[in-house]
Design an enzyme around this catalytic site. Structure first.
Site: not given
Ligand code: GLA
Length: 391
Positions: A131, A134, A166, A178, A228
């Site tokens: 969710l 970060s 990120e 995000d 990822y």
């Protein structure tokens, strides 16, 4: 946020930092992604929304150059302290890295951060839940820096600085999904974003008798970041191979038919599957958004199921925990569709559930999950809320 909670956090701030004179309060949400998964870094569409649970921060400038941080979630860590001159030093496993990373990116973009500050945070988003705890923290720090240093950073730039943190500081090759959802979220609205052009459209979330239920696997943190980055590398490689003949900049430019007619350019079964997901999911997201706007939740739900299947079989980012939640829910009366949300490998799934049947669905899915997996899942009804802001 309730005033009671603000009062509690203000008290905590005073306890930790001596007094709470002149503190300001900020909030940054988490997000769900309705559909369009692992499409953002492939130049495709995503369809997320900010949620009302997130990260709250209380902040105040200092006169010297010390940065002092405290998280209510990790009291045993005490106050994390460093000087402005030390922001480039990453400390393995510390949440302070998100603060350092944002300062580094702000400075790199030419913004002046020339004083220290105190920041107390409380996060409500379970970590590793998919969710976006970060990105929520990155954008929280973004709005704090923007306010404390009177920077007036344009919203899109703030979002991009979050993504850069990120990518370049934390080391995850994530797309912009995000940070964009958290930066641009609005109460009761989802966002259809074209990650290729960054053109976006706000879409009212009208669910009639249905609700979005978030189902948390509570799976201990898996190797999400490395897997990822592996998917990122695989789709980049597939694109590169297709570019030997096709004039495209991203997989998101292809129709399903164009893709199928050219898979021989990729020539590797695994890479074909990865790219197939990226292409089909992107096209599915456009159809899903149209169904959503037309109020056809039945069709929308079927597309959620198809998305999960593709993430399971072609992208291989689900795992038994997410599959058990989504596939158990999909079969139940009163559920229009269910799928994993976020990066996958663990974290959360979402289901579109008839509001009257939420308790029943949670009970059946919960029992099945505990039996198959051996520990309980957790359920929350999603409320769509505003993006990151000063309160
Ligand atoms: C994570 C990343 C996003 C996006 C999703 C998958 O949440 O941070 O950029 O790639 O996974 O859709």
């Amino acid at each position: 946020m309730t005033s009671k909670k603000t009062a509690q956090l203000t008290e905590k701030f005073a306890e930790v930092f001596g007094d709470a004179d002149g503190v300001a309060t900020f909030f940054s949400p988490g997000r769900i992604n309705l559909i369009g998964e692992h499409t953002d870094y492939n130049g495709g569409y995503v369809f997320p929304a900010a949620i009302t649970i997130g990260t709250t921060g209380l902040a105040r400038l200092r006169e010297d150059d010390k940065i002092r941080l405290f998280s209510v979630n990790y009291p045993e860590a005490g106050i994390i302290e460093f000087d402005l001159s030390e922001v480039k030093d990453k400390v393995e496993g510390s949440w302070g890295n998100f603060v350092k990373g944002m300062i580094v990116m702000f400075q790199g973009a030419g913004y002046t951060i020339d004083k220290g500050f105190e920041l107390l945070i409380e996060g409500e988003i379970p970590t590793a839940s998919g969710l976006s705890s970060s990105a929520s923290l990155e954008l929280l720090v973004g709005v704090v820096l923007d306010d404390l240093f009177n920077l007036n950073v344009p919203r899109l730039e703030l979002v991009q600085l979050g993504q850069k943190t990120e990518n370049d500081f934390i080391g995850v090759n994530s797309g912009i999904l995000d940070q964009f959802a958290i930066g641009f979220g609005k109460k009761d609205e989802a966002i259809l974003l074209d990650c290729n052009t960054l053109a976006y459209e706000m879409v009212p979330v009208q669910l009639w008798d249905y609700s979005i239920v978030i189902m948390n696997t509570k799976k201990p943190r898996a190797l999400t970041e490395s897997k990822y980055n592996e998917r990122f590398a695989q789709t980049r490689e597939a694109l590169k191979r297709m570019q030997s003949k096709l004039d495209i900049k991203a997989l998101g430019e292809l129709s399903n038919e164009e893709f199928e007619a050219n898979t021989d350019l990729i020539g590797d079964e695994t890479l074909i599957k990865r790219a197939r997901h990226a292409v089909y999911e992107n096209n599915r997201t456009k159809i899903a958004k149209a169904a959503f706007v037309a109020g056809d939740l039945v069709k929308f739900g079927k597309l959620l199921n198809a998305s999960h299947e593709s993430l399971k079989n072609d992208y291989e980012v689900t795992g038994i925990e997410l599959d058990t939640l989504a596939e158990t829910a999909q079969k139940l009366d009163g559920v229009l569709g269910a799928r994993m949300t976020g990066a996958g490998f663990g974290g959360c799934a979402i289901a579109l559930v008839e509001s009257d049947k939420i308790d029943e669905v949670e009970q059946i899915v919960g029992e099945t999950y505990a039996r198959v997996i051996g520990y309980p899942a957790e359920f929350y009804v999603a409320q769509i809320g505003d993006g990151a802001k000063k309160l």
